[in-house]
Design a protein around this motif. Structure first.
Motif, mmCIF file in Angstrom:
data_model
loop_
_atom_site.group_PDB
_atom_site.id
_atom_site.type_symbol
_atom_site.label_atom_id
_atom_site.label_comp_id
_atom_site.label_asym_id
_atom_site.label_seq_id
_atom_site.Cartn_x
_atom_site.Cartn_y
_atom_site.Cartn_z
ATOM 1 N N ASP A 171 -47.748 0.205 -45.886
ATOM 2 C CA ASP A 171 -49.204 0.102 -45.967
ATOM 3 C C ASP A 171 -49.664 -1.219 -45.361
ATOM 4 N N PRO A 172 -50.178 -1.202 -44.134
ATOM 5 C CA PRO A 172 -50.660 -2.447 -43.528
ATOM 6 C C PRO A 172 -51.778 -3.105 -44.319
ATOM 7 N N GLY A 173 -52.447 -2.365 -45.184
ATOM 8 C CA GLY A 173 -53.501 -2.937 -45.994
ATOM 9 C C GLY A 173 -52.988 -3.763 -47.161
ATOM 10 N N ALA A 174 -51.672 -3.721 -47.401
ATOM 11 C CA ALA A 174 -51.107 -4.441 -48.545
ATOM 12 C C ALA A 174 -50.338 -5.695 -48.119
ATOM 13 N N ILE A 175 -50.611 -6.198 -46.918
ATOM 14 C CA ILE A 175 -49.840 -7.331 -46.392
ATOM 15 C C ILE A 175 -49.964 -8.567 -47.270
ATOM 16 N N ASP A 176 -51.166 -8.890 -47.717
ATOM 17 C CA ASP A 176 -51.334 -10.080 -48.572
ATOM 18 C C ASP A 176 -50.557 -9.941 -49.871
ATOM 19 N N ILE A 209 -43.060 -1.914 -42.293
ATOM 20 C CA ILE A 209 -43.099 -3.357 -42.069
ATOM 21 C C ILE A 209 -42.218 -4.049 -43.097
ATOM 22 N N GLY A 210 -41.627 -5.159 -42.685
ATOM 23 C CA GLY A 210 -40.776 -5.937 -43.573
ATOM 24 C C GLY A 210 -41.013 -7.420 -43.388
ATOM 25 N N LEU A 211 -40.877 -8.171 -44.459
ATOM 26 C CA LEU A 211 -41.121 -9.609 -44.433
ATOM 27 C C LEU A 211 -40.008 -10.323 -45.187
ATOM 28 N N ARG A 212 -39.456 -11.356 -44.571
ATOM 29 C CA ARG A 212 -38.510 -12.250 -45.245
ATOM 30 C C ARG A 212 -39.138 -13.634 -45.313
ATOM 31 N N VAL A 213 -39.155 -14.209 -46.502
ATOM 32 C CA VAL A 213 -39.681 -15.567 -46.669
ATOM 33 C C VAL A 213 -38.565 -16.479 -47.144
ATOM 34 N N LEU A 214 -38.616 -17.740 -46.720
ATOM 35 C CA LEU A 214 -37.661 -18.761 -47.142
ATOM 36 C C LEU A 214 -38.441 -19.915 -47.734
ATOM 37 N N LEU A 215 -37.937 -20.388 -48.866
ATOM 38 C CA LEU A 215 -38.653 -21.417 -49.616
ATOM 39 C C LEU A 215 -37.645 -22.290 -50.346
ATOM 40 N N LEU A 224 -46.802 -12.949 -41.003
ATOM 41 C CA LEU A 224 -46.455 -14.373 -40.991
ATOM 42 C C LEU A 224 -47.622 -15.226 -41.474
ATOM 43 N N THR A 225 -48.818 -14.880 -41.072
ATOM 44 C CA THR A 225 -49.995 -15.619 -41.543
ATOM 45 C C THR A 225 -50.116 -15.529 -43.055
ATOM 46 N N ALA A 226 -49.906 -14.335 -43.594
ATOM 47 C CA ALA A 226 -49.985 -14.155 -45.041
ATOM 48 C C ALA A 226 -48.866 -14.914 -45.755
ATOM 49 N N ALA A 227 -47.657 -14.949 -45.160
ATOM 50 C CA ALA A 227 -46.542 -15.667 -45.781
ATOM 51 C C ALA A 227 -46.825 -17.162 -45.858
ATOM 52 N N ARG A 228 -47.358 -17.728 -44.777
ATOM 53 C CA ARG A 228 -47.701 -19.156 -44.796
ATOM 54 C C ARG A 228 -48.769 -19.429 -45.846
ATOM 55 N N ARG A 229 -49.766 -18.569 -45.911
ATOM 56 C CA ARG A 229 -50.847 -18.749 -46.871
ATOM 57 C C ARG A 229 -50.331 -18.667 -48.308
ATOM 58 N N ALA A 230 -49.286 -17.853 -48.523
ATOM 59 C CA ALA A 230 -48.728 -17.706 -49.872
ATOM 60 C C ALA A 230 -47.785 -18.840 -50.253
ATOM 61 N N GLY A 231 -47.423 -19.703 -49.265
ATOM 62 C CA GLY A 231 -46.599 -20.861 -49.589
ATOM 63 C C GLY A 231 -45.197 -20.849 -49.034
ATOM 64 N N ALA A 232 -44.849 -19.942 -48.142
ATOM 65 C CA ALA A 232 -43.498 -19.899 -47.577
ATOM 66 C C ALA A 232 -43.280 -21.078 -46.627
ATOM 67 N N ASP A 233 -42.073 -21.640 -46.655
ATOM 68 C CA ASP A 233 -41.701 -22.672 -45.692
ATOM 69 C C ASP A 233 -41.438 -22.057 -44.317
ATOM 70 N N GLN A 234 -40.705 -20.958 -44.309
ATOM 71 C CA GLN A 234 -40.374 -20.220 -43.095
ATOM 72 C C GLN A 234 -40.478 -18.730 -43.402
ATOM 73 N N ALA A 235 -40.639 -17.951 -42.366
ATOM 74 C CA ALA A 235 -40.689 -16.503 -42.558
ATOM 75 C C ALA A 235 -40.391 -15.803 -41.248
ATOM 76 N N LEU A 292 -49.212 -6.584 -36.470
ATOM 77 C CA LEU A 292 -48.723 -6.490 -37.852
ATOM 78 C C LEU A 292 -47.798 -7.644 -38.207
ATOM 79 N N THR A 293 -46.850 -7.976 -37.316
ATOM 80 C CA THR A 293 -45.949 -9.087 -37.631
ATOM 81 C C THR A 293 -46.701 -10.413 -37.693
ATOM 82 N N ASP A 294 -47.702 -10.573 -36.841
ATOM 83 C CA ASP A 294 -48.505 -11.791 -36.889
ATOM 84 C C ASP A 294 -49.258 -11.885 -38.217
#
Length: 448
Positions: free
Chosen positions: A73-78, A56-62, A15-26, A10-12
């Motif tokens: 919901d793991p299905g809503a990661i994107d 699940i939780g996600l932090r993005v830095l930009l 992170l893949t989705a965050a990079r694809r969305a444009g995050a510098d770091q996550a 799930l964490t992987d």
């Protein structure tokens, strides 16, 4: 797939989705938890609850901006990643934000030596109900107890995984067992209550249900006939049950987040005396079988024993990476976080040095004053340290407890109070803050 492997996956994905969305770091965190709790009353089951799930939780830095999102919901990661990046683009710039450098990350991530997970068979709901009923029966067996408001038992298991685009990938499992009872004595307006409770990582370390229930009953009966104390300036003994709260105000004041905002009554006290000479306040993050222990913090930095106070002198702030950068200092590896918020400074296990006198010795020496065993409400000025709290406990005359007291207020200034403490030798193990009873000279009591 194992619990850990599923969380890593799930964490992987996050992170893949965050990079694809444009995050510098996550960085991402995944939790899998299950908890059972049982309440009994009057010899019967009153309430039972089971909760379990994955969060699940996600932090993005930009570009010096950050945002956090969470969900179940793991299905809503994107969608989560896209929302987080959109939020970050609207956030204010803070150049102090950022993940740890790869070279700062700990290589020691095997938490098994801390023994934080009880691998013995999980207690059944029937086991928990039996423990709660035995605690209730023991409380009711104490002469003077009129009823038991509730007796509760619980069990929790949790798995966590933390991963970042900087190479951090680590996690751990934790367990917790708890049991408590609340007893009542008297009737009508003369009713008084008190309680006892314990919690441990391992079931084998728990006290017996009977001892917990009996203690709740004995504490309650001791409160019979409580009345207001006189008003004036008196010594106050913070019983071991509440003394950690007093030291907790000091711990909060040296939190880097408060210091960086200028909202701390100790903001100018670095290198100064904040406790009497001889007092040490030490953080011990590696105590085996303690629920707050950890090898690494929420940003992947290795934790280590450190002194907040040494021989009465303030040694440093409690810092995560961002607050450390704001104050021009290195992180103390004290980052904590949940799934829906960014890291912030927090402590693990703390121990205040004990004195040589017993609690009874301090009561004898205080002459006339107040023993505080419970507190309610608070008015604490974070900037000045002015302190006022509701309290109850016992009145002391000629070095002897004479009667229970309630409905009073105690007041002072924390900076002055902490410089006038004397410690007993009754600190108990298994507490996240191991603090003995503390005698404070010259506080104000407002009672009758």
């Amino acid at each position: 797939m194992s619990d850990v492997a599923r969380l890593q996956s799930l964490t992987d994905q996050l992170l893949t989705a965050a990079r694809r969305a444009g995050a510098d770091q996550a960085d991402a965190v995944a939790l899998d938890a299950a908890a059972v709790s049982v309440d009994v009353r009057g010899g019967r089951l009153e309430h039972a609850e089971r909760a379990e799930g994955v969060e699940i939780g996600l932090r993005v830095l930009l570009g010096g901006r950050q945002a956090c999102v969470s969900g179940s919901d793991p299905g809503a990661i994107d969608d989560m990643a896209a929302r987080a990046v959109a939020m970050a683009r609207e956030a204010p710039v803070d150049d102090h934000l950022g993940l740890a450098e790869p070279g700062q990350l700990t290589q020691d991530t095997d938490s098994s030596r801390l023994d934080l997970f009880d691998a013995s068979p999980e207690p059944t709901p029937e086991d928990l109900q039996d423990a709660a009923l035995r605690a209730e029966a023991a409380a009711l067996a104490v002469p003077g107890v009129s009823q038991v408001e509730t007796a509760s038992a619980g069990h929790m298991r949790r798995w966590m995984w933390l991963q970042g685009t900087n190479g951090l990938s680590a996690g751990y499992a934790r367990s917790a067992h708890s049991l408590s009872a609340v007893a009542i004595t008297g009737t009508g307006t003369g009713m008084e209550r008190d309680w006892a409770g314990e919690g441990r990582v391992h079931r084998a370390d728990m006290p017996s249900a009977e001892s917990i229930g009996q203690l709740a009953g004995e504490r309650t009966v001791a409160r019979s006939g409580a009345k207001k104390p006189p008003t004036g300036a008196f010594p106050i003994l913070y019983d071991e049950r509440v003394a950690a709260g007093l030291i907790g105000h000091l711990v909060g004041a040296v939190n880097g987040r408060a210091v960086a905002r200028g909202a701390s009554w100790l903001r100018d006290a670095m290198g100064q005396a904040v406790l009497p000479a001889g007092f040490d306040l030490i953080e011990l993050p590696h105590l085996p079988r303690y629920g707050n222990s950890r090898l690494f913090d929420a940003e992947g930095l290795a934790t280590a024993e450190r002194a907040l106070v040494r021989d009465g002198i303030l040694q440093g702030w409690t810092l995560d990476l961002a607050t450390g950068r704001k104050l021009g200092m290195a992180s103390t590896a004290n980052a904590s976080r949940g799934t829906s918020s960014p890291p912030s400074p927090g402590v693990t296990n703390l121990a205040l040095g004990q004195g040589s006198a017993s609690r009874d010795d301090l009561i004898r020496d205080m002459g006339r004053g107040l023993i505080v065993t419970s507190m309610l409400g608070s008015s604490i000025n974070a900037t000045t340290g002015d302190y006022s709290r509701g309290a109850s406990g016992f009145w002391v005359e000629n070095g002897q407890i004479t009667h229970a007291v309630n409905e009073c207020t105690i007041a002072g200034n924390l900076r002055d109070m902490l410089m006038r403490i004397t410690a007993a030798n009754d600190a108990r193990d298994w507490h996240a803050m191991r603090v003995p009873s503390l005698l404070v000279e010259g506080m104000t009591v407002a009672g009758a």
